[in-house]
Design an enzyme around this catalytic site. Structure first.
Site, PDB file in Angstrom:
ATOM      1  N   ARG A  59      52.954  34.552  41.566  1.00  0.00           N
ATOM      2  CA  ARG A  59      52.338  35.825  41.146  1.00  0.00           C
ATOM      3  C   ARG A  59      52.781  36.962  42.069  1.00  0.00           C
ATOM      4  NH1 ARG A  59      49.600  39.986  43.293  1.00  0.00           N
ATOM      5  NH2 ARG A  59      48.418  38.537  44.573  1.00  0.00           N
ATOM      6  N   ASP A  60      52.255  37.010  43.277  1.00  0.00           N
ATOM      7  CA  ASP A  60      52.598  38.107  44.200  1.00  0.00           C
ATOM      8  C   ASP A  60      54.096  38.077  44.490  1.00  0.00           C
ATOM      9  OD1 ASP A  60      52.301  40.192  45.977  1.00  0.00           O
ATOM     10  OD2 ASP A  60      50.693  39.274  47.124  1.00  0.00           O
ATOM     11  N   HIS A  96      45.299  37.581  53.750  1.00  0.00           N
ATOM     12  CA  HIS A  96      46.469  37.767  52.877  1.00  0.00           C
ATOM     13  C   HIS A  96      47.400  38.755  53.577  1.00  0.00           C
ATOM     14  CE1 HIS A  96      48.072  38.287  48.592  1.00  0.00           C
ATOM     15  NE2 HIS A  96      48.555  39.364  49.177  1.00  0.00           N
ATOM     16  N   HIS A 130      51.069  40.440  54.302  1.00  0.00           N
ATOM     17  CA  HIS A 130      52.472  40.702  53.976  1.00  0.00           C
ATOM     18  C   HIS A 130      53.196  40.884  55.316  1.00  0.00           C
ATOM     19  CE1 HIS A 130      52.434  41.079  49.529  1.00  0.00           C
ATOM     20  NE2 HIS A 130      51.135  41.166  49.748  1.00  0.00           N
ATOM     21  N   CYS A 144      53.909  44.387  46.403  1.00  0.00           N
ATOM     22  CA  CYS A 144      53.160  45.019  45.318  1.00  0.00           C
ATOM     23  C   CYS A 144      53.944  46.218  44.802  1.00  0.00           C
ATOM     24  CB  CYS A 144      51.783  45.462  45.825  1.00  0.00           C
ATOM     25  SG  CYS A 144      50.855  46.354  44.563  1.00  0.00           S
ATOM     26  N   ASN A 190      55.080  38.401  51.083  1.00  0.00           N
ATOM     27  CA  ASN A 190      53.967  37.747  51.772  1.00  0.00           C
ATOM     28  C   ASN A 190      54.520  36.935  52.936  1.00  0.00           C
ATOM     29  OD1 ASN A 190      53.271  37.609  48.633  1.00  0.00           O
ATOM     30  ND2 ASN A 190      51.376  37.760  49.785  1.00  0.00           N
TER      31      ASN A 190
HETATM   32  P1  HMG Z   1      44.985  51.594  32.045  1.00  0.00           P
HETATM   33  O1  HMG Z   1      46.201  52.245  31.449  1.00  0.00           O
HETATM   34  O2  HMG Z   1      44.013  52.466  32.787  1.00  0.00           O
HETATM   35  O3  HMG Z   1      44.200  50.730  30.937  1.00  0.00           O
HETATM   36  O4  HMG Z   1      45.490  50.443  33.007  1.00  0.00           O
HETATM   37  P2  HMG Z   1      43.183  51.158  29.805  1.00  0.00           P
HETATM   38  O5  HMG Z   1      41.977  50.330  29.993  1.00  0.00           O
HETATM   39  O6  HMG Z   1      43.054  52.663  29.732  1.00  0.00           O
HETATM   40  O7  HMG Z   1      43.956  50.672  28.483  1.00  0.00           O
HETATM   41  C1  HMG Z   1      45.190  51.238  28.062  1.00  0.00           C
HETATM   42  C2  HMG Z   1      45.908  50.263  27.142  1.00  0.00           C
HETATM   43  O8  HMG Z   1      46.246  49.093  27.888  1.00  0.00           O
HETATM   44  C3  HMG Z   1      45.056  49.783  25.959  1.00  0.00           C
HETATM   45  O9  HMG Z   1      45.952  49.526  24.882  1.00  0.00           O
HETATM   46  C4  HMG Z   1      44.506  48.463  26.433  1.00  0.00           C
HETATM   47  O10 HMG Z   1      44.206  47.565  25.399  1.00  0.00           O
HETATM   48  C5  HMG Z   1      45.685  47.927  27.255  1.00  0.00           C
HETATM   49  P3  HMG Z   1      46.059  50.544  23.636  1.00  0.00           P
HETATM   50  O11 HMG Z   1      44.669  50.640  23.086  1.00  0.00           O
HETATM   51  O12 HMG Z   1      46.533  51.828  24.243  1.00  0.00           O
HETATM   52  O13 HMG Z   1      47.085  49.874  22.761  1.00  0.00           O
HETATM   53  N1  HMG Z   1      45.225  47.009  28.314  1.00  0.00           N
HETATM   54  C6  HMG Z   1      45.704  45.774  28.527  1.00  0.00           C
HETATM   55  N2  HMG Z   1      46.667  45.065  27.909  1.00  0.00           N
HETATM   56  C7  HMG Z   1      46.877  43.797  28.370  1.00  0.00           C
HETATM   57  N3  HMG Z   1      46.204  43.261  29.399  1.00  0.00           N
HETATM   58  C8  HMG Z   1      45.247  43.944  30.041  1.00  0.00           C
HETATM   59  C9  HMG Z   1      44.979  45.256  29.599  1.00  0.00           C
HETATM   60  N4  HMG Z   1      44.106  46.207  30.011  1.00  0.00           N
HETATM   61  C10 HMG Z   1      44.264  47.260  29.229  1.00  0.00           C
HETATM   62  N5  HMG Z   1      44.595  43.382  31.048  1.00  0.00           N
HETATM   63  C11 HMG Z   1      45.185  48.328  34.122  1.00  0.00           C
HETATM   64  C12 HMG Z   1      44.561  49.662  33.756  1.00  0.00           C
HETATM   65  C13 HMG Z   1      44.265  47.656  35.128  1.00  0.00           C
HETATM   66  C14 HMG Z   1      45.329  47.472  32.879  1.00  0.00           C
HETATM   67  C15 HMG Z   1      46.576  48.599  34.730  1.00  0.00           C
HETATM   68  O14 HMG Z   1      46.429  49.532  35.755  1.00  0.00           O
HETATM   69  C16 HMG Z   1      47.222  47.358  35.292  1.00  0.00           C
HETATM   70  O15 HMG Z   1      47.594  46.461  34.549  1.00  0.00           O
HETATM   71  N6  HMG Z   1      47.408  47.308  36.636  1.00  0.00           N
HETATM   72  C17 HMG Z   1      47.913  46.119  37.287  1.00  0.00           C
HETATM   73  C18 HMG Z   1      48.651  46.466  38.532  1.00  0.00           C
HETATM   74  C19 HMG Z   1      49.072  45.207  39.237  1.00  0.00           C
HETATM   75  O16 HMG Z   1      49.195  44.130  38.663  1.00  0.00           O
HETATM   76  N7  HMG Z   1      49.348  45.348  40.556  1.00  0.00           N
HETATM   77  C20 HMG Z   1      49.792  44.255  41.370  1.00  0.00           C
HETATM   78  C21 HMG Z   1      48.726  43.238  41.660  1.00  0.00           C
HETATM   79  S1  HMG Z   1      47.632  43.685  42.988  1.00  0.00           S
HETATM   80  C22 HMG Z   1      48.441  43.192  44.417  1.00  0.00           C
HETATM   81  O17 HMG Z   1      49.579  42.823  44.378  1.00  0.00           O
HETATM   82  C23 HMG Z   1      47.654  43.155  45.713  1.00  0.00           C
HETATM   83  C24 HMG Z   1      47.255  41.732  46.132  1.00  0.00           C
HETATM   84  O18 HMG Z   1      48.391  40.901  46.263  1.00  0.00           O
HETATM   85  C25 HMG Z   1      46.506  41.774  47.479  1.00  0.00           C
HETATM   86  C26 HMG Z   1      47.238  42.588  48.555  1.00  0.00           C
HETATM   87  O19 HMG Z   1      48.412  42.309  48.836  1.00  0.00           O
HETATM   88  O20 HMG Z   1      46.589  43.481  49.075  1.00  0.00           O
HETATM   89  C27 HMG Z   1      46.318  41.091  45.098  1.00  0.00           C
HETATM   90 MG    MG Z   2      49.698  40.847  47.984  1.00  0.00          MG
END
Ligand code: HMG
Ligand code: MG
Length: 297
Positions: free
Chosen positions: A16-17, A208, A210, A241, A250
């Site tokens: 994933r990450d 966690h 990096h 990220c 990581n």
């Molecule tokens: P948004 O654009 O604000 O979503 O994104 P919305 O709720 O306004 O919806 C817009 C459209 O997206 C709609 O479709 C929803 O149905 C669709 P439409 O009606 O326009 O056709 N939608 C989705 N489709 C599929 N799956 C979903 C989903 N949700 C809404 N789940 C959202 C908000 C959270 C979805 C977006 O910002 C997003 O996907 N962000 C993910 C970012 C990400 O994955 N970042 C990396 C992971 S975090 C990380 O790496 C840190 C970590 O490792 C810890 C660390 O290192 O600190 C964990």
């Molecule tokens: Mg991370």
């Protein structure tokens, strides 16, 4: 002399990450093979996918297809990130038994990462976690940017504790404390972890790290000395990220297993088998991975 724990739990987040920031698309069957090799090495907790918006993280758009290729009844606990109810619905269709919600200790980072402020994300998580738990799906929580935010700079430990506490109140069983851009040093870790341990049991916290500045192994050792026993890592040191500029991989799982082996701390993971998994994904990505231990054959 500080007494170190006898055993630790490694949460492998490579699929994933590790992969979420990679430009070259890894075919679903190769991801499944990578995950099977990780499981063969003895890893019991593997975060395999994200049910986020596919446009935000295209590499992980095949989450549902990938889950179909894994044996969810095995003793390995597979998990995936879920940002909202739509993500939970997609996750539930796969039969997954564990999910992770994620927010941050920095407002600006959270907005860029999930398009919500911190309170909005907690409001979204409340019904989501309730529904997941009612379905028998366990839930982990992540707090990102617990030390330094790429947009806001240093993050106060009080904010980290506040967000972690809010996640526990919502029903997560473990909170992972993220150094998202790999900027923390052991001194920062000591201060924040000490503050957290005055409020939460060590058994419920994971770290966690990096490795952007090469501090991750030192930070793990610092946390270990304070009683933390759960660590997130990525095979080969993959990772980063896409919404955290400058964030590198990581801490490498190999580097952690080497450290723990030398400290006689049980992980249940075979370093030799782990290398096979990392070499496979390195071949798929067409590049050498950063793990130091992986380079020593
Ligand atoms: P948004 O654009 O604000 O979503 O994104 P919305 O709720 O306004 O919806 C817009 C459209 O997206 C709609 O479709 C929803 O149905 C669709 P439409 O009606 O326009 O056709 N939608 C989705 N489709 C599929 N799956 C979903 C989903 N949700 C809404 N789940 C959202 C908000 C959270 C979805 C977006 O910002 C997003 O996907 N962000 C993910 C970012 C990400 O994955 N970042 C990396 C992971 S975090 C990380 O790496 C840190 C970590 O490792 C810890 C660390 O290192 O600190 C964990
Ligand atoms: Mg991370």
């Amino acid at each position: 002399m500080v007494e170190l724990p006898k055993r630790v739990r490694i949460i492998e987040v490579g699929p994933r990450d590790g992969l979420q920031n990679e430009q070259r698309t890894v075919p679903t069957d190769k991801k499944a093979e990578f995950i099977r090799l990780l499981a063969d090495s003895g890893l019991k907790d593997i975060e395999v996918a994200s049910f986020v918006h596919p446009k935000w993280v295209p590499q992980l758009a095949d989450a549902a297809e990938l889950l179909r290729e894994l044996d969810l009844t095995s003793s390995v606990r597979y998990s995936a990130l879920v940002p909202n109810m739509k993500g939970l619905e997609r996750a539930m269709q796969t039969g997954i038994r564990r999910i992770a919600v994620f927010t941050a200790a920095s407002e600006t980072f959270n907005r860029k990462n999930i398009n919500m402020n911190i309170q909005e994300s907690l409001d979204v998580f409340m019904p989501l976690i309730g529904r997941a738990l009612a379905e028998g799906i366990s839930v982990r929580g992540y707090v990102s940017t617990c030390f330094v935010c790429p947009y806001e700079g240093s993050i106060p430990k009080e904010k980290v504790a506040e967000v972690a506490g809010a996640l526990f109140d919502l029903g997560v069983d473990e909170v992972s404390i993220g150094d998202t851009i790999g900027a923390a040093t052991p001194k920062d870790v000591e201060e924040t972890v000490r503050f957290l341990l005055e409020r939460f049991p060590a058994s419920k916290l994971a770290m966690h790290f990096h490795d952007t500045y090469g501090m991750a192994v030192a930070n793990v050792y610092q946390s270990l000395q304070m009683g933390i026993t759960v660590f997130d890592s990525s095979a080969g040191g993959l990772g980063g990220c896409p919404y955290a500029p400058g964030a590198s991989g990581n801490v490498a799982t190999e580097d952690l297993v080497y450290l723990f082996d030398r400290l006689h701390i049980e992980t249940g993971v075979s370093l030799e088998s782990l290398r096979i998994a990392s070499h496979l994904i390195a071949r798929e990505l067409g590049r050498e991975l950063p793990s130091r231990v992986l380079k020593v054959s």
